[in-house]
Design a protein around this motif. Structure first.
Motif, PDB file in Angstrom:
ATOM      1  N   UNK A 631       0.799  -1.220   0.000  1.00 31.60           N
ATOM      2  CA  UNK A 631       0.000   0.000   0.000  1.00 31.60           C
ATOM      3  C   UNK A 631       0.839   1.281   0.000  1.00 31.60           C
ATOM      4  N   UNK A 632       2.166   1.182   0.122  1.00 35.05           N
ATOM      5  CA  UNK A 632       3.009   2.372   0.093  1.00 35.05           C
ATOM      6  C   UNK A 632       2.956   3.039  -1.268  1.00 35.05           C
ATOM      7  N   UNK A 633       2.933   4.394  -1.251  1.00 36.03           N
ATOM      8  CA  UNK A 633       2.901   5.139  -2.507  1.00 36.03           C
ATOM      9  C   UNK A 633       4.151   4.852  -3.324  1.00 36.03           C
ATOM     10  N   UNK A 634       3.996   4.866  -4.604  1.00 35.53           N
ATOM     11  CA  UNK A 634       5.144   4.606  -5.497  1.00 35.53           C
ATOM     12  C   UNK A 634       6.098   5.804  -5.530  1.00 35.53           C
ATOM     13  N   UNK A 635       5.579   6.958  -5.241  1.00 31.50           N
ATOM     14  CA  UNK A 635       6.427   8.155  -5.262  1.00 31.50           C
ATOM     15  C   UNK A 635       6.579   8.689  -3.828  1.00 31.50           C
ATOM     16  N   UNK A 636       7.803   8.728  -3.399  1.00 30.26           N
ATOM     17  CA  UNK A 636       8.107   9.220  -2.056  1.00 30.26           C
ATOM     18  C   UNK A 636       8.987  10.476  -2.168  1.00 30.26           C
ATOM     19  N   UNK A 637       8.641  11.445  -1.349  1.00 30.00           N
ATOM     20  CA  UNK A 637       9.412  12.709  -1.356  1.00 30.00           C
ATOM     21  C   UNK A 637      10.025  12.939   0.032  1.00 30.00           C
ATOM     22  N   UNK A 657      13.539  12.750  -4.367  1.00 32.86           N
ATOM     23  CA  UNK A 657      12.307  12.046  -4.838  1.00 32.86           C
ATOM     24  C   UNK A 657      12.657  10.607  -5.141  1.00 32.86           C
ATOM     25  N   UNK A 658      11.976   9.697  -4.483  1.00 36.37           N
ATOM     26  CA  UNK A 658      12.266   8.255  -4.641  1.00 36.37           C
ATOM     27  C   UNK A 658      11.071   7.588  -5.321  1.00 36.37           C
ATOM     28  N   UNK A 659      11.387   6.860  -6.413  1.00 35.90           N
ATOM     29  CA  UNK A 659      10.356   6.118  -7.171  1.00 35.90           C
ATOM     30  C   UNK A 659      10.470   4.629  -6.850  1.00 35.90           C
TER      31      UNK A 659
END
Length: 831
Positions: A631-637, A657-659
């Motif tokens: 459930x973690x978002x694919x895009x993390x800032x 920004x982590x993909x």
């Protein structure tokens, strides 16, 4: 006309000059006009006319009255006042006026004598104009009657020579010589008197001197012829001599002259008295009893004033007419040592330079004693202590001279006590103190309170602010002690030190010319000179070491990810299969400051999901805290805050920004894989790393040997060259590129140790070794900023082709890297 001719003759009289026993003597008559020339004093003393003024020639009379002066234009000794020989010398056959000629610069003393010759300026005179005698008519022919003697103050040929008597029938004149060569007139009875024929005889008595022209004086003798009392009193002696001490008690009987009269009754009764011409000096000192003739002392005797008294005593009977007899009493006064010797400054002392050689004349001194014989013999001596002596000259004259080295800084003045002692019994003495000032010579250079000063100055200070105040003192005085300060020219980074600082020449305060930047200049030295105003001037130097202290004036700069440093997002990819502790990326920042101001810490300020990622406080490594969930978002800032450890804190931020992607390989593993694959590119990198490590090892060994040699030499010269282990933790990173450089900046020695990780960070440290240090240690005190990271970036470019690297700063610093370098330095010191 004769007197006018005589005055002109004396005015044009050629003065006679003679020299006796090394002393110059002149001879002049008394009563010469003022301005008359006595003699050419300058010529006789061997002096030029210029010496009279230049050397301040002056004449001093020992008699007190200044009868003479010196014509400065001609060098002649001239008469300054009227000279009366009789007032100066009385009846003395010789009248000498001693003079002292004082010449200064250098001091000299000459003694001259001026003989005052007598002229016939006084006529003989009698005490009274009339002499009354009473002579009995029964007086026998041939009887002599003493007459009053005339007085003449002149001496020699000008003194009284003879007497004459006017013509008469009964009397003639006889001259009787008495002791001392004096002549006493006597009236001689030539024939018997007849009162009935002539009861009164008047005869003129004239006294003549031997001058040219002859001077005379007269008195009238009135003779009354009496009819009775034809015997006069007769003394046992015509002359009585006694000696009397000047300290004799008043009231004592000194002598009792005896006189008898052959008559009977009242004609034989005798009364005693002093002669009518008795001088006041006798009357004030002696008294005579009317009936007994006892002479008593009633006044004070002073040998120095009167040495002998001649007393004329008369014995008269009570007959009619009265008859009288005469005798003389001579009282010689003996000296008693009642006068203390006196010290006289012939020349007042002058200030003496402290570099005056031994034997320099300071003052001229003379001593005198009014007593006579041994009572008047005087010796002078100095109190022990001051470096002065008395050098005898002639006739109780002395010169006060230096006898040792003088130092104004030890004693600026002396009070010299001089004691004069006579040889009498009991001995008498007197003291006098001479004040001698010592003038300063510039023989002491200024002295700083320290030979070197250490000044610690914060960077970014205001231009014109005071850096430090040096102080020097000078033991001299006056202009020799006035100190001015200056900065000796030297170079700081090829620029004159005067462009950095200036000094107040009056008080030694040093001011900055502009603001200093630690990152550009860390240490420099100033040579300060203190110079006095003496001639020649003396100076001394002191060194001021200025250490610039770092201030936290630089914000941390992000060098990786480089895109974050430019203000845009840095994109990183991470597989969803990553486990907890997975290394996502690493943020690297540097700080141009040093020390604590350059210690960098990292903190996760904001995150899309703060539970998923963590940032290492010291390394900046971004890792996962847990496994990635579906459930973690694919895009993390992530917003990462980078702060230094200074005051005030400076900070910067980096955005990553982590993909999150499925099936993505870990980049670090790919990097290791690529590095392990045989290729030309990785081969070159490996070769480069091997060569770098070998070079660093060789440099480290050479540096260690140099330091060891300097420590051995330094220990022999009381220097310092040791190293101290600084505080550190247990963090160690073997991946280091180290550079050690030994630098010299004047007396300040320092070593720069450069080190860094291949992937993360680099650090440069500078260590100063001062030869003035009190401790033998090696202290890492300042970071440097001379590391090149281009080769590291090229490795990262080859390993991580998807990332963009840009070199942003020449100085990289972190708390961890400082720990590693501290550990290395300790290893180097402990060997």
């Amino acid at each position: 006309m004769k007197w006018k001719w005589l005055g002109l003759w004396w005015y044009h009289f050629v003065l006679l000059r003679i020299t006796i026993e090394g002393q110059t003597r002149y001879s002049i008559p008394e009563e010469v006009k003022r301005g008359s020339v006595v003699g050419n004093l300058a010529k006789d003393l061997g002096l030029g006319l210029s010496d009279i003024l230049d050397r301040k020639l002056r004449v001093a009379s020992e008699a007190g009255e200044q009868y003479f002066s010196v014509d400065a234009g001609k060098g002649e000794l001239v008469v300054n006042d009227r000279i009366d020989r009789e007032a100066l010398c009385g009846q003395s056959t010789s009248c000498i006026l001693p003079l002292q000629v004082v010449i200064e610069d250098p001091l000299q003393l000459h003694r001259i004598e001026v003989e005052i010759r007598d002229i016939n300026d006084n006529s003989p005179n009698f005490l009274s104009n009339e002499i009354s005698l009473y002579i009995a008519e029964s007086a026998a022919v041939g009887t002599r009657f003493p007459l009053e003697s005339a007085g003449d103050p002149d001496v020699g040929s000008n003194s009284l020579k003879s007497y004459t008597l006017s013509k008469n029938d009964c009397f003639s004149l006889k001259i009787k010589e008495i002791e001392g060569g004096k002549a006493a007139p006597e009236l001689f009875l030539e024939k018997t008197l007849d009162r009935e024929k002539t009861s009164v005889h008047k005869i003129l008595l004239t006294a003549l001197d031997g001058g040219n022209p002859v001077r005379s004086g007269t008195t009238q003798i009135t003779i009354t012829v009496l009819d009775i009392n034809d015997n006069f009193p007769v003394f046992e002696k015509n002359l009585y001599k006694i000696s009397l001490g000047e300290k004799s008690l008043k009231g004592i009987v000194i002598i009792k002259p005896r006189a008898t009269d052959a008559d009977e009754g009242s004609n034989g009764e005798v009364e005693f008295s002093f002669a009518p011409r008795t001088p006041p000096s006798v009357l004030s000192a002696f008294d005579i009893h009317l009936l007994t003739g006892e002479i008593t002392l009633k006044g004070d005797l002073d040998y120095e004033t009167v040495k002998s008294y001649d007393i004329d005593v008369i014995a008269k009977d009570k007959g009619s007419p009265q008859m009288e007899g005469h005798c003389r009493v001579q009282v010689d006064v003996t000296d008693f040592n009642d006068n203390a010797p006196e010290i006289v400054f012939t020349s007042q002392p002058k200030p003496v330079r402290e570099d005056a050689p031994s034997g320099t004349v300071v003052a001229l001194i003379s001593a005198k004693d009014l007593d006579s014989g041994d009572n008047g013999k005087v010796t002078l001596h100095l109190a022990k202590g001051p470096p002065f002596n008395l050098k005898p000259s002639f006739s109780n004259n002395y010169a006060l001279v230096t006898s040792g080295t003088l130092d104004r800084e030890s004693a600026s003045e002396y009070n010299i006590e001089i004691t004069a002692t006579d040889s009498g019994t009991p001995q008498l003495s007197s003291t006098k103190t001479i004040h001698v000032s010592i003038t300063d010579v510039n023989d002491n250079p200024p002295s700083f309170s320290q030979s070197s000063y250490n000044v610690y100055l914060k960077e970014n200070g205001l231009p014109g602010s005071i850096l430090y105040s040096v102080s020097a003192s000078d033991l001299d005085s006056g202009e020799n002690a006035k100190i001015s300060y200056s900065i000796l020219d030297s170079k700081v980074q090829d620029v004159s030190v005067s462009s950095y600082v200036y000094i107040n020449s009056d008080n030694g305060s040093i001011y900055s010319m502009h603001s200093f930047d630690y990152e550009k200049l860390k240490v420099f030295q100033i040579q300060v000179q203190a110079k006095d105003q003496g001639s020649p001037s003396l100076s001394s130097n002191a060194t001021v070491h200025v250490f610039i202290l770092d201030q936290n004036d630089n914000t941390p700069a992000v060098i990786y990810p480089s895109s974050a440093a430019l203000g845009s997002l840095s994109h990183q990819r991470m597989p969803r299969s990553a486990k907890a502790g997975h290394l996502v990326t690493k943020v690297t920042a540097v700080d141009a400051d040093s020390g604590h101001n350059a210690w960098i810490s990292y903190r996760l300020a904001e995150a899309t999901d703060a539970s998923l990622f963590t940032v290492n406080q010291y390394t900046g490594e971004v890792r996962t805290k847990r496994a990635v969930y579906e459930q973690d978002d694919s895009s993390q800032r992530l917003l990462i805050e980078i702060k230094d450890d200074g005051q005030p804190v400076q900070s910067a931020t980096a955005t990553v920004s982590i993909l999150l992607e499925d099936g993505l390989h870990e980049p670090i593993l790919d990097l290791r894989h690529k590095m392990s694959e045989p290729s030309k590119k990785t081969g070159r990198i490996t070769l480069y790393l091997i060569l770098s490590l070998a070079s660093v090892s060789v440099l480290s060994l050479v540096t260690f040997l140099i330091l060891a040699v300097k420590c051995i030499r330094g220990s022999r010269s009381s220097g310092s060259c040791c190293m101290r282990r600084s505080d550190c933790d247990d963090y160690k990173n073997p991946n280091r590129n180290l550079q050690i450089q030994l630098n010299t900046d004047g007396p300040i020695k320092y070593v720069e140790v450069l080190g860094g990780d291949m992937i993360s960070q680099s650090q440069s440290f500078r260590s100063c070794m001062s030869p003035m240090s009190e401790y033998s240690d090696f202290t890492l005190i300042k970071p440097s900023s001379t590391t090149d990271f281009k080769e590291v970036i090229s490795v990262l470019d080859a390993s991580l082709p998807d990332s963009t690297w840009t070199f942003e700063s020449q100085q990289v610093s972190s708390k961890n890297s400082s720990y590693s370098v501290h550990t290395f330095v300790y290893w180097l010191a402990s060997g």
